[in-house]
Design an enzyme around this catalytic site. Structure first.
Site, PDB file in Angstrom:
ATOM      1  N   GLY B  52     -19.185   9.820   1.538  1.00 17.78           N
ATOM      2  CA  GLY B  52     -19.833   9.005   2.554  1.00 17.78           C
ATOM      3  C   GLY B  52     -18.757   8.555   3.499  1.00 17.78           C
ATOM      4  O   GLY B  52     -17.573   8.625   3.168  1.00 17.78           O
ATOM      5  N   CYS B  53     -19.140   8.115   4.674  1.00 16.92           N
ATOM      6  CA  CYS B  53     -18.153   7.700   5.649  1.00 16.92           C
ATOM      7  C   CYS B  53     -17.524   6.380   5.206  1.00 16.92           C
ATOM      8  O   CYS B  53     -16.353   6.136   5.375  1.00 16.92           O
ATOM      9  CB  CYS B  53     -18.845   7.559   6.996  1.00 16.92           C
ATOM     10  SG  CYS B  53     -17.778   7.163   8.340  1.00 16.92           S
ATOM     11  N   GLN B  54     -18.342   5.520   4.589  1.00 18.92           N
ATOM     12  CA  GLN B  54     -17.890   4.158   4.283  1.00 18.92           C
ATOM     13  C   GLN B  54     -17.603   3.927   2.809  1.00 18.92           C
ATOM     14  O   GLN B  54     -16.692   3.215   2.447  1.00 18.92           O
ATOM     15  CB  GLN B  54     -18.965   3.174   4.745  1.00 18.92           C
ATOM     16  CG  GLN B  54     -19.184   3.243   6.222  1.00 18.92           C
ATOM     17  CD  GLN B  54     -19.010   1.903   6.889  1.00 18.92           C
ATOM     18  OE1 GLN B  54     -18.657   0.910   6.267  1.00 18.92           O
ATOM     19  NE2 GLN B  54     -19.245   1.848   8.165  1.00 18.92           N
ATOM     20  N   SER B 120     -24.386   6.221   6.125  1.00 20.48           N
ATOM     21  CA  SER B 120     -23.164   6.906   5.688  1.00 20.48           C
ATOM     22  C   SER B 120     -22.477   6.226   4.509  1.00 20.48           C
ATOM     23  O   SER B 120     -21.282   6.043   4.497  1.00 20.48           O
ATOM     24  CB  SER B 120     -22.190   7.090   6.854  1.00 20.48           C
ATOM     25  OG  SER B 120     -21.912   5.873   7.483  1.00 20.48           O
TER      26      SER B 120
END
Lengths: 415, 145
Positions: B52-54, B120
């Site tokens: 995930g982005c975060q 994300s």
């Protein structure tokens, strides 16, 4: 003595309609200005007015609407040239954003000038938009991207920079450097760095995405070959961007994207290209947003770039002072001066969790890697919590943030 | 819709209906995450990571007595709570049921936004992986009759 009186700040706030809304039933505290800034009424109205009365394609038509639309669109170029103190209006290429501007330079200047083993110097805490285009072009030219390391306070290691300039990692062809760090707010000494690079015949590009909105940037004083930035970070509509380039540098470049308006003459036996800057502006431009861009520059100059910078400095100092009283909180980016950004981590708490809780309290901050993963890696964190300010940010809003962070600390950190 | 997943969803919806305040809801979620048995060390690798982005999620799938079982983990507390919720609903269910489940309970407990692709947080990717794994197992079962 504050840059603005409380009455002046309230008057400024009343010009931004979005500040009147609530989030999860609480008044919006907008501290994500470094990602996208908000638009004042004058900008929103300028766009609406254009759409109501002048909406037509630019450059092509002889009819009245097209003439008026072209005047507005080209007017934004004049306005930008003046705002940046460019020598000529042709030095302003209108793009769709900062990222597109960098890709344009990589695909024109980069393709023409970079050779195998050449080095493009960037900072270790660069935004991905100023790393990846150079890597992509490097795949074709054989050039490499080398980071200038940063010290623990997020300032650039100037000794290491000098060694790199002298060729420690290979012959440097381009210094492509952020003016202000989007992740930490650090203002880099780019004037001196450009001078050192130019003395060695190295070309220079400044990523002004986080500087141009926050203080006066004079391209003649900077003396860089290229300066890039986005409209949506400086109160203008999104889909607007600028590539400033010295005229003689731009004039030596071939086109990148092909299409309408960038041509001189097209035939199947060969095509010749339009002059600078139109050579780089293929396709129908975002003329509607250009109307808003001009209004945004008017707004910024009316408020005053010097005052905006002074206010920014006050807000950063206040946020540092207040946040540093929170147990377990560490500010990343302690080197001063800074512009509009305070980035921090909470011991044992994932930035994503903190951001989720702050959102529930109506506080808009950015959490994560801020499109600067190498920067996060340098400081050994998965991401940070970033609060970023505008001229309308108040001390009370920073107090709300600090209170919110204390609550997050209690809920998630048990302290 | 009947079935083991639907009855687990109903149970969770009832459980969450006790909370009026968002803070209580999230605290309950985080506690669920804290009780989650994470993945085995051998699965805490990039191969089993759902990026995930975060925040990051690790997913360990398996089969026990003809049912699909999942163990999972995350580096962020809220995501880990959501992961625990998904494991509670889907793990130990028949493969065909997992594939067909619309997971509508998230809407009912006001956590649907976490399954939006723009979040994300790795959760969307995890659910996709869970369904893909179940689909693969279901087709394998079908072909072996």
């Amino acid at each position: 003595m504050s840059a603005f009186t409380p009455e002046e700040i309230q008057a400024l706030r009343s010009r931004f309609p979005i500040l009147g809304r609530t989030v999860h039933g609480k008044p919006l505290v907008y501290l994500d200005n470094a990602a996208t800034s908000q638009m004042p009424n004058s900008v929103i109205e300028a766009v609406r007015e254009f759409d109501r009365t002048k909406h037509a394609n630019v450059h092509r038509g002889v009819h009245q609407l097209s003439q008026e639309a072209t005047d507005v669109h080209e007017g934004s170029r004049d306005r930008l040239a003046k705002f940046l103190n460019a020598r000529r209006r042709e030095e302003i290429v209108l793009t769709r954003g900062c990222t597109e501007s960098i890709n344009l330079v990589a695909n024109t200047w980069g393709r023409q000038n970079l050779r195998s083993k050449d080095v493009v110097l960037v900072s270790q805490i660069e935004h991905h938009a100023n790393i990846v285009p150079w890597q992509l072009i490097g795949n074709q030219t054989g050039s490499t991207v080398v980071p200038i390391p940063v010290l623990d306070d997020t300032s650039l290691d100037q000794d290491a920079f000098l060694k790199l300039l002298e060729g420690a990692a290979g012959p440097v062809k381009l210094l492509a450097i952020q003016h202000v760090s989007n992740a930490f707010g650090t203002i880099h000494p780019v004037v001196e760095m450009i001078r050192l690079a130019r003395a060695r015949g190295i070309a220079t590009l400044v990523d002004g995405a986080q500087s141009v909105p926050h203080f006066a940037v004079d391209v003649q004083a900077l003396d860089c070959d290229f300066l890039v930035f986005s409209g949506h970070k400086m109160h203008a509509p999104t889909g607007t961007g600028v590539l400033y380039g010295k005229f003689e540098v731009l004039d030596a470049l071939g086109p990148w994207q092909g299409g309408g308006d960038m041509i001189d003459k097209v035939s199947f036996s060969g095509t010749t290209f339009h002059e600078v800057p139109y050579r780089f502006e293929a396709g129908t431009p975002n003329f509607t947003a250009a109307a808003g861009f001009t209004a945004a520059l008017d707004f910024l100059e009316e408020v005053g770039m010097e005052k905006i910078h002074d206010r920014d400095t006050e807000l950063v100092a206040y946020a540092h002072q207040e946040l540093s009283t929170v147990p377990g909180l560490k500010i990343l980016g302690t080197h001063l001066p800074k512009a509009g950004v305070v980035s921090f981590v909470l011991d044992g708490i994932h930035p994503y969790d903190a951001g989720m809780f702050l959102d529930q309290m109506g506080i808009a901050v950015r959490t994560g890697h801020h499109c600067a993963q190498p920067a996060m890696e340098r400081f050994g964190v998965p991401g940070t919590i970033r609060a970023s300010f505008a001229m309308f940010t108040t001390e009370t809003e920073i107090d709300t943030l600090v209170e919110g962070v204390r609550r997050v600390n209690k809920i998630l950190g048990g302290r | 819709m009947s079935g083991i997943i639907a009855s687990r969803e109903a149970e969770i919806v009832e459980e969450f209906s006790l909370f009026d305040e968002w803070l209580d809801k999230y605290q309950h979620l985080i506690e669920m995450g804290q009780k989650l048995t994470g993945v085995d060390e051998a699965f805490r690798t990039d191969a089993y990571k759902v990026k995930g982005c975060q925040s990051q999620v690790w997913l360990q799938p398996g089969i026990e007595n003809g049912l699909v079982v999942f163990r999972a983990d995350s580096d962020a507390a809220i995501t880990k709570g959501l992961v625990a919720l998904m494991v509670r609903v889907l793990s130990g269910a028949p493969a065909v049921e997992i594939v067909a489940s619309p997971l509508s309970f998230l809407e009912a407990i006001g956590l649907r936004e976490h399954l939006s692709p723009t979040r994300s947080n790795g959760l969307v990717g995890m659910v996709k992986q869970m369904k893909l794994y179940a689909a693969a197992y279901a087709s394998q079962e079908a072909s072996h009759g």
